[in-house]
Design an enzyme around this catalytic site. Structure first.
Site, PDB file in Angstrom:
ATOM      1  N   GLU A   1       0.818  -1.215   0.000  1.00  0.00           N
ATOM      2  CA  GLU A   1       0.000   0.000   0.000  1.00  0.00           C
ATOM      3  C   GLU A   1       0.849   1.261   0.000  1.00  0.00           C
ATOM      4  OE1 GLU A   1      -2.826  -0.432   3.233  1.00  0.00           O
ATOM      5  OE2 GLU A   1      -4.138  -1.633   1.983  1.00  0.00           O
TER       6      GLU A   1
ATOM      7  N   GLU B   1      -5.720  -8.345  -0.801  1.00  0.00           N
ATOM      8  CA  GLU B   1      -6.383  -8.087   0.483  1.00  0.00           C
ATOM      9  C   GLU B   1      -7.840  -7.764   0.227  1.00  0.00           C
ATOM     10  OE1 GLU B   1      -4.836  -5.283   3.349  1.00  0.00           O
ATOM     11  OE2 GLU B   1      -2.778  -5.808   2.815  1.00  0.00           O
TER      12      GLU B   1
HETATM   13  C1  BG6 Z   1      -4.542  -2.704   4.779  1.00  0.00           C
HETATM   14  C2  BG6 Z   1      -3.204  -3.110   5.286  1.00  0.00           C
HETATM   15  O1  BG6 Z   1      -4.571  -1.322   4.831  1.00  0.00           O
HETATM   16  O2  BG6 Z   1      -5.695  -3.035   5.464  1.00  0.00           O
HETATM   17  C3  BG6 Z   1      -3.235  -4.123   6.400  1.00  0.00           C
HETATM   18  O3  BG6 Z   1      -2.351  -3.533   4.265  1.00  0.00           O
HETATM   19  C4  BG6 Z   1      -4.402  -3.839   7.298  1.00  0.00           C
HETATM   20  O4  BG6 Z   1      -1.995  -4.094   7.044  1.00  0.00           O
HETATM   21  C5  BG6 Z   1      -5.683  -3.996   6.491  1.00  0.00           C
HETATM   22  O5  BG6 Z   1      -4.435  -4.637   8.434  1.00  0.00           O
HETATM   23  C6  BG6 Z   1      -6.957  -3.843   7.288  1.00  0.00           C
HETATM   24  O6  BG6 Z   1      -6.913  -2.663   8.025  1.00  0.00           O
HETATM   25  P1  BG6 Z   1      -7.159  -2.645   9.587  1.00  0.00           P
HETATM   26  O7  BG6 Z   1      -6.862  -1.266   9.968  1.00  0.00           O
HETATM   27  O8  BG6 Z   1      -8.571  -3.044   9.768  1.00  0.00           O
HETATM   28  O9  BG6 Z   1      -6.200  -3.621  10.154  1.00  0.00           O
END
Ligand code: BG6
Length: 497
Positions: A199, A388
């Protein structure tokens, strides 16, 4: 069958949020080791001391202009959830076996940079750190799981920040490339897929998390971004020289947004939001040069880049093989005065009346994923990888260890269905899907444990208690069928209310 035969179904994690073992095996501290826990209403803070011994805190997204001599360290009165995280370091065999049981074809993990180069500046890697990941990759191989490795996922060595503010200084390029060389050579034959920076566009929200830069100054962050682009392009070339089979991708938090109305001014604002928030970063990685809209913006703002001879050619020579991105939600932008805002992944925006939101206010939008896949493929015609996607939710573990997370199954089903439509009906080229936080881990934005994403529940709680035992949620059994059927069996649709 909609998805490729070799479609990479799996799950994703990051060392800082999952691995733990923060002071074991010769590992040095990373920028996450000085971040406390938080909640959605009270942000996590960074802890530091000044030369006079006084203790201070600052928010991670607001960190800017620290006083001279600030030294980040831990204080006894706080909990630092990333230290132990959910202890993959000591549970990797059990966890990879669970992934194998689900039928994972792919496991996205990151290597903790400071486990390999404890301060980031050593000449030689830490053998104990390299050996740990050898064991992890060997374990993956047992189950036919292909690792997908993020080289830098929000975990720059803290030593680099203390030395010269990390990516604010071009010397970090060489440190990063030394790290890349060590892991590209060591894991040849064990790893095929790599991502250079997680990211990278999240540097838009401040320099700390993405780059270990304690600043929000646009000039400093523009150069920190440029140095990472150069490092990424050189890493892509190095990877191909070391092993022509290596496939290297970029990774962007894809911020799909919509104009609030059909007012052309709203639409223009949306084009600008998409360019600045996401496409700029994909453009440089995938096309190998800075887009004009960004150069013009820099010109208007008086921002200059520290470009050294030959570096612009490096950007061209080092374009990525594939494009990966995270996708959780969509946002709305508009020119009229704001009525109601909502949260998102490292972002805030206007409320979309057509969408429901998660417990953390992230607006759930499966169709937005189909739109994103179309937009990205149209723009670059490169293979894509959704690395993701998932739902952070409050789970309850029953006495028998079961977790009935139908809400998660519904979220994932709808998003996989949207991906399927994008492949089957629109013809986009998609390599794989790794659901975020497949085994429960620490939230990056809030530091909470109770914001859980996993197919597997980890007995660990916000106050630091828990025995770390693992139990399968209902979504575990559901995803097993998805993997086994190559995305054909998505289970029954929920009954409409
Ligand atoms: C992404 C990141 O932004 O979202 C992760 O690459 C992160 O590291 C994921 O954990 C979910 O976000 P959060 O803040 O709910 O953990």
């Amino acid at each position: 069958m909609a998805f490729r035969k070799d479609f990479l179904w799996g799950g994703a994690t990051a060392a800082n949020q999952y691995e733990g073992g923060w002071n074991e095996g010769g590992r040095g501290p990373s920028i996450d080791d000085v971040l406390t826990g938080g909640t959605k209403d009270s942000p996590r803070v960074l802890t530091y001391v000044l030369p006079d011994g006084s203790k201070h805190t600052t928010t991670m997204f607001g960190v800017n202009n620290l006083p001279e001599g600030a030294h980040f360290t831990q204080f006894d009165e706080y909990l630092y959830p990333n230290h132990e995280a959910t202890d993959f370091y000591h549970h990797y065999k059990e966890d990879i076996a669970l992934m194998g049981e689900m039928g994972f074809k792919c496991f996205r993990l990151s290597i903790s940079w400071s486990r390999i180069f404890p301060t980031g500046m050593e000449e030689q890697p830490n053998e104990e750190g390299l050996t740990f990941y050898d064991a992890v990759f060997d374990e993956c191989k047992k189950y036919g799981i292909e690792p997908l490795v993020t080289i830098s996922h929000y975990e720059t060595p803290l030593g680099l920040t203390h030395a010269w503010n990390s990516w604010a200084d071009r010397r970090t390029i060489d440190c990063y490339l030394r790290y890349c060389k060590a892991i590209f050579e060591r894991y040849k034959g064990k790893v095929k897929y790599w991502l250079t920076f997680n990211e990278i566009n999240c540097i838009n929200h401040g320099g700390w998390m993405e780059a270990g830069v304690p600043s929000a100054d646009p000039q400093i962050l523009a150069n920190a971004t440029y140095y990472q682009f150069v490092a990424s392009a050189k890493a892509v070339q190095m990877a191909h020289e070391i092993d022509p089979n290596y496939q290297v991708g970029c990774m962007i938090a894809f911020m799909q947004s919509y104009p609030e109305t059909c007012n052309p001014a709203d639409n223009l604002l949306n084009v600008q939001a998409m360019n600045n928030g996401s496409y700029f970063y994909m453009d440089v990685h995938a096309r190998g040069y800075y887009p004009n809209y960004k150069l013009k913006e820099y010109e208007r703002k008086g921002i200059t880049l520290d470009i050294q001879p030959g570096e612009l050619d490096e950007l061209k020579k080092g374009v990525v093989d594939f494009i990966s991105f995270s996708y959780y939600m969509t946002l709305v932008v508009g020119t009229a005065p704001e009525k109601e805002t909502t949260a998102g992944n490292m972002s805030f925006g206007r409320k979309n009346p057509y969408l429901k939101a998660s417990d953390w206010g992230w607006q759930i939008d499966p169709t937005g994923l189909r739109i994103a896949l179309n937009n990205i493929y149209d723009r670059y015609q490169k293979p894509m990888f959704v690395v993701e996607n998932g739902l952070g939710a409050l789970d309850t573990k029953e006495e028998d260890g079961s977790v009935h997370d139908t809400y998660r199954i519904d979220y994932l089903r709808d998003h996989i269905k949207a991906m399927k439509d994008a492949v089957e009906l629109d013809g986009v080229d998609l390599m794989g899907y790794t659901m975020w936080g497949c085994i429960d881990l620490v939230s990056a934005s809030t530091g909470e444990m109770r914001k859980r994403y996993g197919f597997v529940f980890v007995d660990k709680y916000d106050d630091g208690t828990g025995d770390m035992s693992r139990s399968r949620k209902d979504s575990f059994y559901w995803y097993k069928k998805v993997c086994e059927s190559n995305g054909e069996d998505l289970g029954a649709e929920p009954a409409q209310p």
